[in-house]
Design an enzyme around this catalytic site. Structure first.
Site, PDB file in Angstrom:
ATOM      1  N   SER A 105       9.840   6.929   9.817  1.00 39.35           N
ATOM      2  CA  SER A 105       9.153   6.547  11.051  1.00 39.35           C
ATOM      3  C   SER A 105       9.547   5.127  11.449  1.00 39.35           C
ATOM      4  CB  SER A 105       7.645   6.625  10.811  1.00 39.35           C
ATOM      5  OG  SER A 105       6.962   6.118  11.911  1.00 39.35           O
ATOM      6  N   GLY A 152       5.667  -1.933   6.896  1.00 37.61           N
ATOM      7  CA  GLY A 152       7.057  -2.313   7.144  1.00 37.61           C
ATOM      8  C   GLY A 152       7.783  -1.435   8.139  1.00 37.61           C
ATOM      9  N   GLU A 153       8.897  -1.971   8.631  1.00 37.39           N
ATOM     10  CA  GLU A 153       9.765  -1.236   9.555  1.00 37.39           C
ATOM     11  C   GLU A 153      10.973  -0.765   8.726  1.00 37.39           C
ATOM     12  OE1 GLU A 153      10.266   0.041  12.805  1.00 37.39           O
ATOM     13  OE2 GLU A 153      12.062   0.574  11.677  1.00 37.39           O
ATOM     14  N   CYS A 186       5.198  -6.876   7.659  1.00 36.32           N
ATOM     15  CA  CYS A 186       6.071  -6.308   8.695  1.00 36.32           C
ATOM     16  C   CYS A 186       6.257  -7.309   9.823  1.00 36.32           C
ATOM     17  CB  CYS A 186       5.441  -5.026   9.252  1.00 36.32           C
ATOM     18  SG  CYS A 186       6.481  -4.215  10.466  1.00 36.32           S
ATOM     19  N   HIS A 232       4.138   5.492  21.504  1.00 36.62           N
ATOM     20  CA  HIS A 232       2.791   4.997  21.825  1.00 36.62           C
ATOM     21  C   HIS A 232       2.566   4.625  23.287  1.00 36.62           C
ATOM     22  CE1 HIS A 232       2.379   5.125  17.587  1.00 36.62           C
ATOM     23  NE2 HIS A 232       2.750   3.910  17.293  1.00 36.62           N
ATOM     24  N   CYS A 252      -3.246   1.434   8.171  1.00 41.38           N
ATOM     25  CA  CYS A 252      -2.170   0.816   7.412  1.00 41.38           C
ATOM     26  C   CYS A 252      -2.418  -0.687   7.262  1.00 41.38           C
ATOM     27  CB  CYS A 252      -0.854   1.072   8.148  1.00 41.38           C
ATOM     28  SG  CYS A 252       0.511   0.112   7.557  1.00 41.38           S
ATOM     29  N   SER A 297       7.800   5.796  16.873  1.00 43.18           N
ATOM     30  CA  SER A 297       6.466   5.413  17.348  1.00 43.18           C
ATOM     31  C   SER A 297       6.598   4.906  18.783  1.00 43.18           C
ATOM     32  CB  SER A 297       5.890   4.308  16.462  1.00 43.18           C
ATOM     33  OG  SER A 297       5.750   4.784  15.164  1.00 43.18           O
ATOM     34  N   CYS A 337       2.921  -5.020  15.797  1.00 38.73           N
ATOM     35  CA  CYS A 337       2.215  -4.060  16.656  1.00 38.73           C
ATOM     36  C   CYS A 337       0.743  -4.481  16.712  1.00 38.73           C
ATOM     37  CB  CYS A 337       2.336  -2.646  16.093  1.00 38.73           C
ATOM     38  SG  CYS A 337       4.042  -2.128  15.899  1.00 38.73           S
ATOM     39  N   GLU A 355       0.837  -1.204   0.000  1.00 41.45           N
ATOM     40  CA  GLU A 355       0.000   0.000   0.000  1.00 41.45           C
ATOM     41  C   GLU A 355       0.872   1.255   0.000  1.00 41.45           C
ATOM     42  OE1 GLU A 355      -3.651  -1.645   2.814  1.00 41.45           O
ATOM     43  OE2 GLU A 355      -2.478   0.078   3.424  1.00 41.45           O
ATOM     44  N   CYS A 405      -2.156  -2.874  14.472  1.00 43.03           N
ATOM     45  CA  CYS A 405      -1.864  -2.655  13.053  1.00 43.03           C
ATOM     46  C   CYS A 405      -2.264  -3.850  12.181  1.00 43.03           C
ATOM     47  CB  CYS A 405      -0.362  -2.390  12.912  1.00 43.03           C
ATOM     48  SG  CYS A 405       0.185  -2.300  11.208  1.00 43.03           S
ATOM     49  N   ASN A 421      -7.193   4.598  13.989  1.00 39.39           N
ATOM     50  CA  ASN A 421      -8.139   4.089  12.985  1.00 39.39           C
ATOM     51  C   ASN A 421      -8.449   2.643  13.337  1.00 39.39           C
ATOM     52  OD1 ASN A 421      -8.420   6.329  11.318  1.00 39.39           O
ATOM     53  ND2 ASN A 421      -6.610   5.816  10.114  1.00 39.39           N
ATOM     54  N   CYS A 472       2.915   8.694   1.555  1.00 44.75           N
ATOM     55  CA  CYS A 472       3.236   7.766   2.645  1.00 44.75           C
ATOM     56  C   CYS A 472       3.630   6.446   1.989  1.00 44.75           C
ATOM     57  CB  CYS A 472       2.015   7.609   3.551  1.00 44.75           C
ATOM     58  SG  CYS A 472       2.272   6.409   4.846  1.00 44.75           S
TER      59      CYS A 472
HETATM   60  S1  SF4 Z   1       2.717  -0.204  12.914  1.00 47.96           S
HETATM   61 FE1  SF4 Z   1       4.423  -0.148  11.477  1.00 47.96          FE
HETATM   62  S2  SF4 Z   1       6.035  -1.249  12.589  1.00 47.96           S
HETATM   63 FE2  SF4 Z   1       4.143  -1.789  13.617  1.00 47.96          FE
HETATM   64  S3  SF4 Z   1       3.462  -3.703  12.617  1.00 47.96           S
HETATM   65 FE3  SF4 Z   1       2.470  -1.970  11.542  1.00 47.96          FE
HETATM   66  S4  SF4 Z   1       3.807  -1.544   9.819  1.00 47.96           S
HETATM   67 FE4  SF4 Z   1       4.991  -2.738  11.288  1.00 47.96          FE
END
Ligand code: SF4
Length: 348
Positions: A190, A160-161, A113, A221, A338, A219, A117, A93, A120, A295, A106
């Site tokens: 990020s 992704g990271e 990933c 959080h 995401c 991030s 998290c 995406e 996500c 979201n 973005c």
């Molecule tokens: S928030 Fe970012 S780092 Fe965390 S799982 Fe989703 S894509 Fe990966």
């Protein structure tokens, strides 16, 4: 170099010379790839090049764009989310976020990933692979073409990271800077924070880019380690205090400010006690906190914090001397989070 996208002007001049062409043919390819108004996404379309040169390039497997369009989702506020297919049948995406003066892209840095998290949709799928530089840059071509506007700002906040794909991340930043003419200061990387990688990012950036002028957004959080591990299980390997120490070093090494992303989750991290704890953690640190609305995604128990809690949290941080802003979620109509568009396409 089979991907022309991501090649510098010198590399394209050398390519032309290797094919017995004059160096200016390489400069023509460069113009037709990177100049938004002239943009061509296939070698065939660069009609200023001699036909036999185009034919030879294609026979030898050269191409400009390798991703293909799969699906799009246009929100009422103009935010455009694209689902793009890779040549190995994966999907990624990317999002175009327009304002009057800016178009922010973005971008994703990986397919899936590994960071898991809990809030996500991308994290739920695990990691398939990292993206190549050309695949990262291709997302910009798609956003510009679909939105008929030049991208002005870049955030690596998609799938992704980025710090787990550091070489292709930095090589793509180099091209974004030199070829797409977007300054490093308009780029944000990020990260959810990976042990040892923040210092590696600045060191490698100096090595590959000669400078390190992009913004680092971490991030966070959470205001303490315990809450952070609930939201981001992979955080157990990296203590929150060590993250802050590494960020202080990043600021010292680069002279750039770090921003901390803080996703407001109802009943988890949105109380005044958390605001006070976060203020203590960041005390004396020249940084910026971005509060973000959540979201909602399916199968996840987290809820969006109320606007009232968000405002109270923001004013407490301000009162405690922490620079803070509140970032409204864009594209909230549907599939805004995401990884959600990709997940829905897979379910179909
Ligand atoms: S928030 Fe970012 S780092 Fe965390 S799982 Fe989703 S894509 Fe990966």
């Amino acid at each position: 170099m089979k991907n022309l996208l991501g090649s510098s002007i010198e590399e394209l001049e050398n390519l032309a010379l290797n094919y017995g062409q004059a160096a200016f043919r390489g400069r023509q390819i460069y113009q037709w790839i990177y100049n938004f108004r002239n943009r061509k996404k296939s070698i065939d379309q660069i009609e200023v090049l001699p036909l036999d040169f185009r034919k030879k390039l294609k026979e030898d497997g050269f191409h400009i764009s390798e991703l293909s369009f799969q699906e799009k989702n246009l929100a009422n506020d103009g935010t455009l989310k694209l689902l793009l297919a890779t040549t190995d049948n994966e999907s990624i995406e990317c999002v175009g976020i327009p304002t009057e003066k800016r178009l922010t892209a973005c971008l994703s840095s990986q397919v899936g990933c590994p960071m898991d998290c809990k809030f996500c949709a991308t994290g739920k799928e695990g990691l398939k692979r990292s993206l190549k530089k050309s695949e990262i840059l291709d997302q910009i071509l798609f956003i510009e073409n679909e939105m008929n506007r030049k991208v002005t700002n870049i955030v690596f906040m998609g799938m992704g990271e980025p710090l787990l794909n550091i070489d292709d991340l930095l090589l793509s930043i180099k091209s974004i800077n030199q070829d797409f003419q977007i300054s490093q200061r308009k780029i944000t990387v990020s990260t959810v924070a990976v042990p040892k990688m923040i210092s590696k990012l600045s060191a490698k950036s100096f090595q590959i880019l000669g400078t390190c002028q992009f913004t680092l957004a971490v991030s966070l959080h959470a205001s303490n380690q315990k809450i952070r591990e609930i939201i981001i299980p992979s955080a157990k390997n990296y203590d929150i205090e060590n993250i802050i120490d590494d960020c202080r070093l990043f600021v010292k090494d680069t002279g750039r400010r770090v921003s901390f992303e803080y996703l407001m989750l109802s009943g988890v991290n949105d109380k005044l006690e958390h605001a006070n704890e976060l203020s203590n953690l960041l005390k004396g640190f020249q940084c910026h906190v971005n509060l973000i609305q959540y979201n909602q995604i399916d199968e996840v128990e987290f809820q969006r914090a109320s606007l009232k809690n968000l405002q109270l949290f923001q004013s407490r941080l301000s009162k405690n001397g922490i620079a803070v802003s509140f970032r409204k979620s864009r594209g909230l109509d549907k599939n805004a989070a995401c990884g959600q568009l990709r997940q829905n396409a897979k379910n179909k």
